[in-house]
Design an enzyme around this catalytic site. Structure first.
Site, PDB file in Angstrom:
ATOM      1  N   ARG A 181       0.831  -1.211   0.000  1.00 30.59           N
ATOM      2  CA  ARG A 181       0.000   0.000   0.000  1.00 30.59           C
ATOM      3  C   ARG A 181       0.869   1.267   0.000  1.00 30.59           C
ATOM      4  O   ARG A 181       0.476   2.283  -0.552  1.00 30.59           O
ATOM      5  CB  ARG A 181      -0.919  -0.023   1.235  1.00 30.59           C
ATOM      6  CG  ARG A 181      -1.943   1.095   1.256  1.00 30.59           C
ATOM      7  CD  ARG A 181      -2.862   0.965   2.444  1.00 30.59           C
ATOM      8  NE  ARG A 181      -2.136   0.992   3.704  1.00 30.59           N
ATOM      9  CZ  ARG A 181      -2.705   0.954   4.906  1.00 30.59           C
ATOM     10  NH1 ARG A 181      -4.015   0.851   4.994  1.00 30.59           N
ATOM     11  NH2 ARG A 181      -1.987   1.000   6.002  1.00 30.59           N
TER      12      ARG A 181
ATOM     13  N   ASP B 126     -13.637  -4.027  -5.407  1.00 31.92           N
ATOM     14  CA  ASP B 126     -14.612  -3.303  -4.595  1.00 31.92           C
ATOM     15  C   ASP B 126     -15.964  -3.404  -5.283  1.00 31.92           C
ATOM     16  O   ASP B 126     -16.024  -3.562  -6.510  1.00 31.92           O
ATOM     17  CB  ASP B 126     -14.211  -1.835  -4.432  1.00 31.92           C
ATOM     18  CG  ASP B 126     -15.006  -1.163  -3.318  1.00 31.92           C
ATOM     19  OD1 ASP B 126     -16.141  -0.706  -3.593  1.00 31.92           O
ATOM     20  OD2 ASP B 126     -14.519  -1.102  -2.176  1.00 31.92           O
TER      21      ASP B 126
ATOM     22  N   TYR C 157     -24.886   3.520  -2.673  1.00 34.91           N
ATOM     23  CA  TYR C 157     -23.685   4.330  -2.902  1.00 34.91           C
ATOM     24  C   TYR C 157     -23.934   5.376  -3.981  1.00 34.91           C
ATOM     25  O   TYR C 157     -23.555   6.542  -3.833  1.00 34.91           O
ATOM     26  CB  TYR C 157     -22.504   3.443  -3.306  1.00 34.91           C
ATOM     27  CG  TYR C 157     -21.780   2.850  -2.133  1.00 34.91           C
ATOM     28  CD1 TYR C 157     -21.134   3.668  -1.204  1.00 34.91           C
ATOM     29  CD2 TYR C 157     -21.721   1.480  -1.941  1.00 34.91           C
ATOM     30  CE1 TYR C 157     -20.463   3.133  -0.108  1.00 34.91           C
ATOM     31  CE2 TYR C 157     -21.048   0.924  -0.849  1.00 34.91           C
ATOM     32  CZ  TYR C 157     -20.424   1.760   0.055  1.00 34.91           C
ATOM     33  OH  TYR C 157     -19.764   1.237   1.136  1.00 34.91           O
TER      34      TYR C 157
END
Length: 350
Positions: free
Chosen positions: A41, A78, A155
C-alpha cells in the site's frame, strides 16, 4: 478419477457435495492486517491502483493464499468497481470507502446510464482472474466479487457510505419509480458483470448486499430481494453450474428472505447462532460463516473452541467456514494463521 474428485474443496461444498471438512476462507483476507499488504500500500497508495492494475491486484489477492493456503482466493476488488463503466464516476478514498462525484438523484441521470461492456471498461478483471486460476490450480477455488443492486444504488444515490441511508430512503419512499428503474438497470448490468467474471475464471461468485440489512423486512422485499433474484436468475440462465453466494450485513431479520434470492449459499453473520440459522433456513440451504471477526483477538484455545462450536452447529453438509464479515485490520496475523490451521485439521478434531 472423475471430474468431481479433482474439483477444489470449496467448489465441491458449494455445489452441495459431501466433503471431509468444511472449506475455509475469510472475507477481507487480502488486506490491512497483513504486513505484506501494508508494505504494498505504501508503494500504491490508491485503492483503485491496487485493485485495477493487474499485477498489483494479483499480488494482493495471492498474499493470503501464499501465507495461509485458504480454500478460497477472492478477486481483490470493490463493489463499486463497475460503476464507471455505467457512467457513474467514482473514487475510493483510503479508509473512507467509495465516493461518487455526481450522486444519482434524478430521472434524467438514471436515463443517462449506459450498458456495461466489461471487456472495454474492466479489462483488468480478465487478466486478474485468469492469473489467479493459473496460480492456484485445483488447490483452491477462485471467487468473483460483485455488489448487489440495492447496495450499489445506495452508494450511487447517497454519494458515499452512510449511517442513516436517509437520501436513498427518501427516494425509495417518495419517488420509488425512479429508484426501481435504477435498481433494474443495476441488476441487469451486475448480471452481465457476474457472467463476465465466470467466463474469465471465477468458479464461485459472492454478491455483497452490504446495506440491505438497513431495510425493514417489508422494504427488503420491495427494494432488495426482487433485484437480487433478477441478478441470480439471469446468471443461472447461462451459467447454471456456478455456485452463487449472497451476503447481507446485519441480516438477522431477513435471513429467510435471503434464502429466496436464488443464491446457492447464504452468508450468516455472527448476530445469529449458527444452529438457529440452520433451523430458520432449512436443511437444504447451504450456509457460510459465521465467526465474529473479534474472536480472532482471543487466545488460540478460544479461537479453536469457537470454530468447533460453529462447525458442529452447522453440521457436516453445506457449510463454508468463514467470519460473519471481514477480518478486522488490527487482527494479529498469527491468529489468522491459527484460524486456517485449525480449520484445515477439523476432520481430526470434530
Amino acid at each position: 478419477m472423475g471430474v468431481t474428485l479433482t474439483a477444489p474443496h470449496l467448489l465441491r461444498a458449494a455445489r452441495g457435495e459431501v466433503v471431509d471438512r468444511p472449506p475455509v476462507w475469510m472475507m477481507r483476507q487480502a488486506g490491512r492486517y497483513m504486513k505484506a499488504y501494508r508494505d504494498l500500500r505504501e508503494k500504491y497508495p490508491s485503492f483503485r491502483d491496487r485493485s485495477e492494475i493487474p499485477e498489483v491486484a494479483i499480488e494482493v489477492s495471492l498474499q493470503p493464499w501464499r501465507a495461509f493456503q485458504p480454500d478460497g482466493v477472492i478477486l481483490f476488488s470493490d463493489i463499486v468497481t463497475p460503476l464507471p463503466g455505467l457512467g457513474i464516476d467514482m473514487d475510493i478514498a483510503e479508509g473512507k470507502g467509495p465516493i461518487i462525484h455526481s450522486p444519482i438523484r434524478t430521472q434524467e441521470q438514471v436515463d443517462n446510464l449506459h450498458s456495461l461492456d466489461p471487456e472495454a471498461s474492466l479489462p483488468f478483471i480478465k487478466t486478474i482472474l485468469q492469473a489467479l486460476r493459473q496460480e492456484v490450480g485445483d488447490n483452491s477455488t477462485v471467487l468473483g466479487f460483485v455488489g448487489a443492486p440495492w447496495t450499489l444504488a445506495a452508494y450511487a444515490v447517497e454519494g458515499k457510505g452512510s449511517k442513516t441511508y436517509s437520501i436513498i430512503k427518501n427516494m425509495a419512499f417518495s419517488e420509488p419509480a425512479i429508484l426501481h428503474q435504477l435498481l433494474a438497470k443495476l441488476a441487469d448490468e451486475i448480471a452481465v458483470y457476474v457472467r463476465y467474471q465466470i467466463d474469465c475464471g471465477a468458479q464461485v461468485v459472492q454478491m455483497f448486499d452490504s446495506w440491505a440489512g438497513q431495510l425493514s423486512p417489508q422494504d427488503y422485499d420491495i427494494f432488495a430481494l426482487p433485484y437480487q433474484q433478477r441478478v441470480f436468475q439471469q446468471v443461472k440462465q447461462t451459467h447454471p453450474d456456478t455456485p452463487l453466494i449472497l451476503l447481507v450485513s446485519g441480516s438477522a431479520g431477513v435471513l429467510e428472505r435471503m434464502a429466496k434470492s436464488g443464491a446457492d449459499v447464504v452468508t450468516v453473520d455472527w448476530t445469529v447462532d449458527m444452529a438457529d440459522a440452520r433451523a430458520r433456513l432449512g436443511k437444504h440451504v447451504k450456509v457460510q460463516g459465521n465467526l465474529d471477526p473479534g474472536v480472532l483477538f482471543g487466545s488460540k484455545q478460544f479461537i479453536r473452541d469457537r470454530i468447533l462450536d460453529t462447525v458442529r452447529k452447522a453440521g457436516n453438509w453445506g457449510h463454508i467456514l468463514n467470519l460473519g464479515h471481514g477480518v478486522l485490520p488490527e487482527t494479529p496475523e498469527e491468529n489468522v494463521a491459527f484460524f486456517f490451521e485449525t480449520a484445515k485439521q477439523l476432520n481430526a478434531l470434530v
